[in-house]
Write a protein that holds these residues in place. Sequence first.
Motif, PDB file in Angstrom:
ATOM      1  N   LEU A  22     -10.103   6.354   3.512  1.00 37.09           N
ATOM      2  CA  LEU A  22      -9.258   5.187   3.262  1.00 37.09           C
ATOM      3  C   LEU A  22      -7.765   5.477   3.403  1.00 37.09           C
ATOM      4  CD1 LEU A  22      -9.066   2.197   2.231  1.00 37.09           C
ATOM      5  CD2 LEU A  22      -8.836   3.160  -0.059  1.00 37.09           C
ATOM      6  N   PRO A  23      -7.243   6.617   2.887  1.00 38.12           N
ATOM      7  CA  PRO A  23      -5.788   6.856   2.984  1.00 38.12           C
ATOM      8  C   PRO A  23      -5.247   6.828   4.410  1.00 38.12           C
ATOM      9  CG  PRO A  23      -6.774   8.363   1.401  1.00 38.12           C
ATOM     10  CD  PRO A  23      -7.918   7.653   2.079  1.00 38.12           C
ATOM     11  N   ASN A  24      -6.060   7.210   5.394  1.00 35.23           N
ATOM     12  CA  ASN A  24      -5.601   7.178   6.781  1.00 35.23           C
ATOM     13  C   ASN A  24      -6.002   5.901   7.513  1.00 35.23           C
ATOM     14  OD1 ASN A  24      -4.278   9.756   7.017  1.00 35.23           O
ATOM     15  ND2 ASN A  24      -6.277  10.724   6.961  1.00 35.23           N
ATOM     16  N   LEU A  25      -7.113   5.306   7.117  1.00 33.80           N
ATOM     17  CA  LEU A  25      -7.616   4.136   7.832  1.00 33.80           C
ATOM     18  C   LEU A  25      -6.954   2.840   7.382  1.00 33.80           C
ATOM     19  CD1 LEU A  25     -11.435   4.960   8.068  1.00 33.80           C
ATOM     20  CD2 LEU A  25      -9.773   4.906   9.938  1.00 33.80           C
ATOM     21  N   LEU A  26      -6.578   2.744   6.100  1.00 33.46           N
ATOM     22  CA  LEU A  26      -5.960   1.504   5.631  1.00 33.46           C
ATOM     23  C   LEU A  26      -4.612   1.245   6.306  1.00 33.46           C
ATOM     24  CD1 LEU A  26      -6.188  -0.958   3.875  1.00 33.46           C
ATOM     25  CD2 LEU A  26      -5.212   0.339   1.966  1.00 33.46           C
ATOM     26  N   PRO A  27      -3.727   2.248   6.440  1.00 36.39           N
ATOM     27  CA  PRO A  27      -2.501   2.000   7.209  1.00 36.39           C
ATOM     28  C   PRO A  27      -2.775   1.576   8.649  1.00 36.39           C
ATOM     29  CG  PRO A  27      -2.254   3.975   5.880  1.00 36.39           C
ATOM     30  CD  PRO A  27      -3.693   3.571   5.786  1.00 36.39           C
ATOM     31  N   ALA A  28      -3.820   2.167   9.259  1.00 34.22           N
ATOM     32  CA  ALA A  28      -4.187   1.756  10.622  1.00 34.22           C
ATOM     33  C   ALA A  28      -4.693   0.316  10.626  1.00 34.22           C
ATOM     34  CB  ALA A  28      -5.255   2.700  11.173  1.00 34.22           C
ATOM     35  N   LEU A  29      -5.438  -0.058   9.587  1.00 37.26           N
ATOM     36  CA  LEU A  29      -5.953  -1.426   9.477  1.00 37.26           C
ATOM     37  C   LEU A  29      -4.810  -2.433   9.371  1.00 37.26           C
ATOM     38  CD1 LEU A  29      -8.370  -3.373   9.100  1.00 37.26           C
ATOM     39  CD2 LEU A  29      -8.256  -2.881   6.649  1.00 37.26           C
ATOM     40  N   ILE A  30      -3.756  -2.071   8.669  1.00 37.61           N
ATOM     41  CA  ILE A  30      -2.608  -2.970   8.494  1.00 37.61           C
ATOM     42  C   ILE A  30      -2.006  -3.350   9.846  1.00 37.61           C
ATOM     43  CG2 ILE A  30      -0.225  -3.045   7.645  1.00 37.61           C
ATOM     44  CD1 ILE A  30      -1.187  -1.503   5.180  1.00 37.61           C
ATOM     45  N   VAL A  31      -1.982  -2.413  10.784  1.00 36.20           N
ATOM     46  CA  VAL A  31      -1.428  -2.689  12.115  1.00 36.20           C
ATOM     47  C   VAL A  31      -2.239  -3.781  12.819  1.00 36.20           C
ATOM     48  CG1 VAL A  31      -0.950  -1.708  14.390  1.00 36.20           C
ATOM     49  CG2 VAL A  31      -0.465  -0.380  12.333  1.00 36.20           C
ATOM     50  N   SER A  32      -3.557  -3.778  12.645  1.00 39.77           N
ATOM     51  CA  SER A  32      -4.408  -4.780  13.295  1.00 39.77           C
ATOM     52  C   SER A  32      -4.396  -6.118  12.565  1.00 39.77           C
ATOM     53  CB  SER A  32      -5.852  -4.261  13.376  1.00 39.77           C
ATOM     54  OG  SER A  32      -5.934  -3.081  14.154  1.00 39.77           O
ATOM     55  N   ALA A  80       0.835  -1.215   0.000  1.00 38.54           N
ATOM     56  CA  ALA A  80       0.000   0.000   0.000  1.00 38.54           C
ATOM     57  C   ALA A  80       0.861   1.253   0.000  1.00 38.54           C
ATOM     58  CB  ALA A  80      -0.925  -0.009   1.224  1.00 38.54           C
ATOM     59  N   LEU A  81       2.059   1.163  -0.557  1.00 40.86           N
ATOM     60  CA  LEU A  81       3.044   2.245  -0.468  1.00 40.86           C
ATOM     61  C   LEU A  81       2.527   3.619  -0.899  1.00 40.86           C
ATOM     62  CD1 LEU A  81       5.903   3.165   0.160  1.00 40.86           C
ATOM     63  CD2 LEU A  81       6.566   2.500  -2.153  1.00 40.86           C
ATOM     64  N   PRO A  82       1.771   3.757  -2.002  1.00 38.25           N
ATOM     65  CA  PRO A  82       1.332   5.106  -2.403  1.00 38.25           C
ATOM     66  C   PRO A  82       0.573   5.865  -1.321  1.00 38.25           C
ATOM     67  CG  PRO A  82       0.979   3.575  -4.204  1.00 38.25           C
ATOM     68  CD  PRO A  82       1.395   2.745  -3.003  1.00 38.25           C
ATOM     69  N   LEU A  83      -0.091   5.144  -0.412  1.00 48.34           N
ATOM     70  CA  LEU A  83      -0.812   5.823   0.669  1.00 48.34           C
ATOM     71  C   LEU A  83       0.157   6.470   1.653  1.00 48.34           C
ATOM     72  CD1 LEU A  83      -3.629   3.223   1.435  1.00 48.34           C
ATOM     73  CD2 LEU A  83      -3.799   5.292   0.063  1.00 48.34           C
ATOM     74  N   PHE A  84       1.380   5.938   1.742  1.00 51.47           N
ATOM     75  CA  PHE A  84       2.344   6.432   2.709  1.00 51.47           C
ATOM     76  C   PHE A  84       3.092   7.656   2.211  1.00 51.47           C
ATOM     77  CE2 PHE A  84       1.513   2.121   3.982  1.00 51.47           C
ATOM     78  CZ  PHE A  84       1.457   2.202   5.359  1.00 51.47           C
ATOM     79  N   VAL A  85       2.746   8.112   1.030  1.00 51.28           N
ATOM     80  CA  VAL A  85       3.273   9.396   0.574  1.00 51.28           C
ATOM     81  C   VAL A  85       2.742  10.510   1.476  1.00 51.28           C
ATOM     82  CG1 VAL A  85       3.274  11.046  -1.337  1.00 51.28           C
ATOM     83  CG2 VAL A  85       3.567   8.613  -1.795  1.00 51.28           C
ATOM     84  N   HIS A  86       1.547  10.300   2.015  1.00 53.26           N
ATOM     85  CA  HIS A  86       0.924  11.274   2.907  1.00 53.26           C
ATOM     86  C   HIS A  86       1.489  11.099   4.315  1.00 53.26           C
ATOM     87  CE1 HIS A  86      -1.888  12.008  -0.348  1.00 53.26           C
ATOM     88  NE2 HIS A  86      -2.146  10.722  -0.390  1.00 53.26           N
ATOM     89  N   LEU A  87       2.063  12.156   4.842  1.00 50.88           N
ATOM     90  CA  LEU A  87       2.701  12.098   6.153  1.00 50.88           C
ATOM     91  C   LEU A  87       1.707  11.739   7.248  1.00 50.88           C
ATOM     92  CD1 LEU A  87       5.342  12.563   7.730  1.00 50.88           C
ATOM     93  CD2 LEU A  87       4.652  14.959   7.989  1.00 50.88           C
ATOM     94  N   ASP A  88       0.477  12.245   7.141  1.00 52.58           N
ATOM     95  CA  ASP A  88      -0.506  11.989   8.195  1.00 52.58           C
ATOM     96  C   ASP A  88      -0.835  10.504   8.308  1.00 52.58           C
ATOM     97  OD1 ASP A  88      -1.683  12.044   5.732  1.00 52.58           O
ATOM     98  OD2 ASP A  88      -3.435  13.211   6.316  1.00 52.58           O
ATOM     99  N   ALA A  89      -0.841   9.774   7.174  1.00 57.02           N
ATOM    100  CA  ALA A  89      -1.114   8.340   7.216  1.00 57.02           C
ATOM    101  C   ALA A  89      -0.035   7.602   7.992  1.00 57.02           C
ATOM    102  CB  ALA A  89      -1.224   7.782   5.797  1.00 57.02           C
ATOM    103  N   CYS A  90       1.223   8.006   7.823  1.00 56.47           N
ATOM    104  CA  CYS A  90       2.339   7.383   8.537  1.00 56.47           C
ATOM    105  C   CYS A  90       2.251   7.664  10.033  1.00 56.47           C
ATOM    106  CB  CYS A  90       3.662   7.890   7.982  1.00 56.47           C
ATOM    107  SG  CYS A  90       3.918   7.575   6.233  1.00 56.47           S
ATOM    108  N   ILE A  91       1.878   8.888  10.376  1.00 59.92           N
ATOM    109  CA  ILE A  91       1.760   9.252  11.795  1.00 59.92           C
ATOM    110  C   ILE A  91       0.636   8.478  12.457  1.00 59.92           C
ATOM    111  CG2 ILE A  91       1.211  11.139  13.380  1.00 59.92           C
ATOM    112  CD1 ILE A  91       2.587  13.040  11.394  1.00 59.92           C
TER     113      ILE A  91
END
Length: 308
Positions: A259-269, A79-90
């Motif tokens: 989705l851009p912020n929630l999918l990275p959070a979903l990956i953690v779970s 899902a790398l393109p979503l991590f271009v956004h700094l807020d998604a990484c945070i």
Amino acid sequence: MTHRLQNRIAGSRYALPITMVYAIGIWFMGGLLQQQLWPQFILMLMTTLTMVELNNQHTLIRTYSRMLSCSYLVLSAAALPLFVHLDACIVQLCIALTYLFMFRAYQDKSAISSVFNAFFFIGVASIWFVQILFLIPIWWIILRYYVMGMGWRTFWASLLAVVTPYWFVGGYYVYRHDVDTLIHHFSSITDFAPLFDFQSISLLNLLTLCFICALGIIGMLNFLLNSSKDKIRIRLFFSSFMLMMAATIVFIILQPTHLPNLLPALIVSVSPLIGHYITFTGSRLSGITCLTLFIITLTITGYQLWIH
């Protein structure tokens, strides 16, 4: 033979270093240098270390295995393109830290500092993604029924912790005479996009979401069928992952625009669930399944890079 190779990989001490090299390579191909994504890259490394520590401190996998962290790295690369956004990484890092500190309060209603730290990072995440506050009741359920650390003192500590980051942010905006920005930040939590509006989501991101959800469901079903082999504490912790995974998926379905912020959070779970599945399954079917999932993951990752 396939499943034996799967189990050898899961228990290998080289699995995490090799996966880390793979993930770093994906970041370089995804524009780490060209787009100067160094802050995002550093946050990804910090989340990886947090996932390693989460497994080490709480023994989520009862044998030596780095599949929890490896699963996180591989899914994040997909899902790398979503991590271009700094807020998604945070947001992703804050969710991982919330799990890390939340589980420290297991069966301890006096663990005020652990609960405070856990909810503090939810407050930090809300500075960049205020809608994450909608998940606070889910964290309270986890604290009450799965961590069993909910008491009046820890409850009030959780509320105080969520507000604490805004003491600093609020002071900054007051100093700059820009209180309107802070007011707009909180008022935006009531701005809802049309329900089930997936038109704003690209087909590739939608497929990535469906794939990660499928991985979570596979991991969840396998854990539920074989949970008797784990300690009660681990069953409760994995129930926390399942509940937060389900809540996040429902959130995405209702408001796909996030989705851009929630999918990275979903990956953690999802990572602990699929990591547990890869580590402990040993049938021929599971070996073929893991190989198929790996091929699909590589396909999605490659296509994401090509499009990106």
